[in-house]
Design a protein around this motif. Structure first.
Motif, PDB file in Angstrom:
ATOM      1  N   MET A  68       0.930  -1.580  -0.383  1.00  0.00           N
ATOM      2  CA  MET A  68       0.101   0.102   0.611  1.00  0.00           C
ATOM      3  C   MET A  68       0.363   1.182   0.215  1.00  0.00           C
ATOM      4  SD  MET A  68      -2.982  -1.105   2.626  1.00  0.00           S
ATOM      5  CE  MET A  68      -2.499  -0.630   3.902  1.00  0.00           C
ATOM      6  N   SER A  69       0.489   2.506  -0.778  1.00  0.00           N
ATOM      7  CA  SER A  69       1.039   3.298  -0.147  1.00  0.00           C
ATOM      8  C   SER A  69       1.654   4.182   0.803  1.00  0.00           C
ATOM      9  CB  SER A  69      -0.101   4.424  -1.498  1.00  0.00           C
ATOM     10  OG  SER A  69      -0.921   4.446  -0.703  1.00  0.00           O
ATOM     11  N   LYS A  70       1.871   5.191   1.279  1.00  0.00           N
ATOM     12  CA  LYS A  70       2.317   5.822   2.502  1.00  0.00           C
ATOM     13  C   LYS A  70       1.645   6.339   3.413  1.00  0.00           C
ATOM     14  CE  LYS A  70       6.542   7.093   3.822  1.00  0.00           C
ATOM     15  NZ  LYS A  70       7.975   8.358   3.878  1.00  0.00           N
ATOM     16  N   GLU A  71       0.138   6.738   1.931  1.00  0.00           N
ATOM     17  CA  GLU A  71      -0.686   7.396   2.542  1.00  0.00           C
ATOM     18  C   GLU A  71      -1.611   6.831   2.843  1.00  0.00           C
ATOM     19  OE1 GLU A  71      -4.866  10.046   0.919  1.00  0.00           O
ATOM     20  OE2 GLU A  71      -3.318   9.926  -0.495  1.00  0.00           O
ATOM     21  N   LYS A  72      -1.352   5.332   2.392  1.00  0.00           N
ATOM     22  CA  LYS A  72      -3.421   4.524   2.962  1.00  0.00           C
ATOM     23  C   LYS A  72      -1.942   4.212   4.414  1.00  0.00           C
ATOM     24  CE  LYS A  72      -4.597   3.333  -1.601  1.00  0.00           C
ATOM     25  NZ  LYS A  72      -4.650   2.304  -3.051  1.00  0.00           N
ATOM     26  N   LYS A  73      -1.112   3.975   4.044  1.00  0.00           N
ATOM     27  CA  LYS A  73      -0.835   2.983   5.603  1.00  0.00           C
ATOM     28  C   LYS A  73      -1.375   4.210   7.040  1.00  0.00           C
ATOM     29  CE  LYS A  73       2.952   0.233   3.769  1.00  0.00           C
ATOM     30  NZ  LYS A  73       4.186  -0.043   3.554  1.00  0.00           N
ATOM     31  N   ARG A  74      -0.608   5.312   6.464  1.00  0.00           N
ATOM     32  CA  ARG A  74      -0.671   6.397   7.774  1.00  0.00           C
ATOM     33  C   ARG A  74      -2.618   6.431   7.902  1.00  0.00           C
ATOM     34  NH1 ARG A  74       3.209   9.657   8.525  1.00  0.00           N
ATOM     35  NH2 ARG A  74       4.979   9.190   7.061  1.00  0.00           N
ATOM     36  N   THR A  75      -3.337   6.179   6.672  1.00  0.00           N
ATOM     37  CA  THR A  75      -5.002   6.044   7.137  1.00  0.00           C
ATOM     38  C   THR A  75      -5.102   4.738   7.486  1.00  0.00           C
ATOM     39  OG1 THR A  75      -5.177   7.791   4.987  1.00  0.00           O
ATOM     40  CG2 THR A  75      -6.833   6.166   5.916  1.00  0.00           C
TER      41      THR A  75
END
Length: 112
Positions: A68-75
């Motif tokens: 997953m992208s960094k943004e998705k991982k943060r979410t």
């Protein structure tokens, strides 16, 4: 623009969250409501959904979570934090499970 989770990512994230909600073997209304809010944010219809069993997550979900992208991982990390804290008790089983996910899937810790 916010990235949308793919169906494969939704299944992996939802499975982790469902297992996290049951990690302490207790069910609280606040946890259930938080889980529902997370599913809505994922845009995932959990009707009839059967989560991947905890002992199968490393085989069936971890690679998807790693990609997953960094943004998705943060979410995703924020969702785990919210769910863990929703019943006002971030117990040792929940903490150990979250740490495993963070470490094994290269997910950053988001505490808010």
């Amino acid at each position: 623009m916010e990235e949308k989770f793919t169906l494969e990512e939704q299944m992996a994230v939802a499975s982790v969250l469902y297992n996290l909600a049951d990690a302490d073997f207790q069910s609280h209304e606040a946890e259930r409501q938080c889980l529902e809010a997370c599913m809505k944010e994922l845009e995932f219809d959990a009707t009839g959904f059967i989560p991947i069993e905890k002992n199968q997550l490393h085989v069936k979900a971890y690679e998807t979570l790693k990609r997953m992208s960094k943004e998705k991982k943060r979410t995703f990390s924020r969702m785990m934090t919210q769910l863990s804290r929703s019943d006002d008790h971030f117990g040792p089983r929940e903490r150990a499970f979250v740490m495993e996910i963070l470490e094994m899937c290269d997910v950053p810790f988001v505490h808010r």
